[in-house]
Design a protein around this motif. Structure first.
Motif, PDB file in Angstrom:
ATOM      1  N   ASN A 181      93.737  33.765  -5.172  1.00 52.41           N
ATOM      2  CA  ASN A 181      93.799  32.333  -4.895  1.00 52.41           C
ATOM      3  C   ASN A 181      92.637  31.649  -5.616  1.00 52.41           C
ATOM      4  N   SER A 217      97.288  30.838  -6.281  1.00 47.75           N
ATOM      5  CA  SER A 217      97.652  29.930  -5.198  1.00 47.75           C
ATOM      6  C   SER A 217      96.477  29.001  -4.912  1.00 47.75           C
ATOM      7  N   ALA A 223     100.507  25.915  -6.779  1.00 45.97           N
ATOM      8  CA  ALA A 223     100.186  27.154  -7.485  1.00 45.97           C
ATOM      9  C   ALA A 223     100.330  26.958  -8.985  1.00 45.97           C
ATOM     10  N   GLY A 249      99.921  34.737   1.667  1.00 45.13           N
ATOM     11  CA  GLY A 249      99.724  35.293   0.329  1.00 45.13           C
ATOM     12  C   GLY A 249     100.617  36.498   0.070  1.00 45.13           C
TER      13      GLY A 249
END
Length: 300
Positions: A181, A217, A223, A249
């Motif tokens: 992320n 993300s 994203a 996730g």
């Protein structure tokens, strides 16, 4: 076949306690048990998307049997290695005025057990997918990911969903997919993102280090995917109220792989991944198929 590996799976005991107070008796107003662990989560979402997978990992004692039996009842294949010391952990997740978690230790995994896992990995063949997710328990050597990958046939693609050091050590082996992320990406490169271009640049650096496809993300900002062909795709979020971050996730990983296997192309795979992640975030527990379809309809 897709194989997911969870070194330290769990039973997640999720409870709601109104205005929890320490040092006295508190009573639940709601309780659920979910089958936890990042690889387990991936298998569960794949199952909702009608894609078979086999969950690998280590279990022990009566809690391990409960995990195995529960997944079997859901229609998920398992090929766990049973160990003798300790027990499959129970994680207590309490939702009250504040969220509190108490995570169990998990069983002791000895060399003979880890070697048994390597034998299973060595049998994977062309067309199979391996998904390695989550942290490594203290009873397993820190290079466990690399040892697992080294057992793979060169025709087997693999996915890594892990934090900084675990992830970075696998890049020279050229994972098909990694999924940091934006916060993890900032930590890896020691920067603070101010623009999307910075995120894309860092994703490309991970590709230079060996990764093929890098979706990043970004919570409420959606994203970004840099695919192995050099294309960059941006995807907005689904509309809904976030009530749960656990498993979002993992749901994205499952959605992306499902999209790839269904030959939808990387852009569409990113859409499905985002819908899976959003659907899980909007509900208590992992998303169902119908919830994923509803989330798909709200993609920005």
């Amino acid at each position: 076949m897709i194989y997911t590996v969870t070194f330290n799976p769990a039973l997640d005991y999720v409870i709601q306690v109104n205005h929890f107070k320490a040092g006295q008796i508190n009573r639940n107003t709601k309780e659920d048990i979910f089958y936890g662990g990042k690889g387990i989560n991936v298998s569960c979402i794949l199952n909702e998307l009608n894609i078979e997978s086999t969950a690998l990992g280590f279990i022990a004692n009566f809690t391990g049997k409960a995990l195995k039996d529960g997944l079997s009842q859901m229609g998920i294949y398992t090929d766990f290695i049973e160990v003798q010391k300790g027990m499959t952990r129970i994680n207590v997740k309490m939702k009250s005025d504040e969220e509190t978690e108490i995570n169990g230790m998990g069983p002791v995994i000895e060399k003979v057990h880890f070697d048994a896992l390597l034998e299973k990995i060595h049998s994977l063949k062309k067309g199979d997918f391996l998904i390695l997710s989550g942290n490594i328990p203290s009873s397993v050597q820190s290079d466990a990911y690399e040892k697992v990958i080294e057992q793979l046939n060169e025709d087997v693609d693999f996915v890594i969903d892990a934090e900084k050091d675990l992830l970075m050590k696998t890049l020279p082996y050229h994972p098909f997919l990694i999924k940091p992320n934006n916060l993890e990406l900032q930590e890896i490169f020691g920067v603070t993102f101010e623009t999307e271009e910075q995120i894309i640049d860092c994703a490309k650096k991970l590709q230079e280090m060996g990764a093929k496809n890098v979706p990043v993300s970004m919570a409420k900002d959606g994203a970004i995917l840099v695919d192995e062909n050099g294309n960059v795709y941006k995807q907005g979020v689904c509309k809904g109220n976030v009530v749960n971050s656990v498993g979002a996730g993992d749901s994205m990983v499952a959605g992306f792989i499902a999209g790839v296997l269904k030959k939808k192309g990387y852009k569409e795979a990113l859409k499905l991944a985002t819908a899976c992640g959003g659907a899980t975030a909007f509900h208590s527990g992992l998303a169902t198929y119908d919830q994923i379809l509803d989330a798909m309809k709200t993609l920005e």
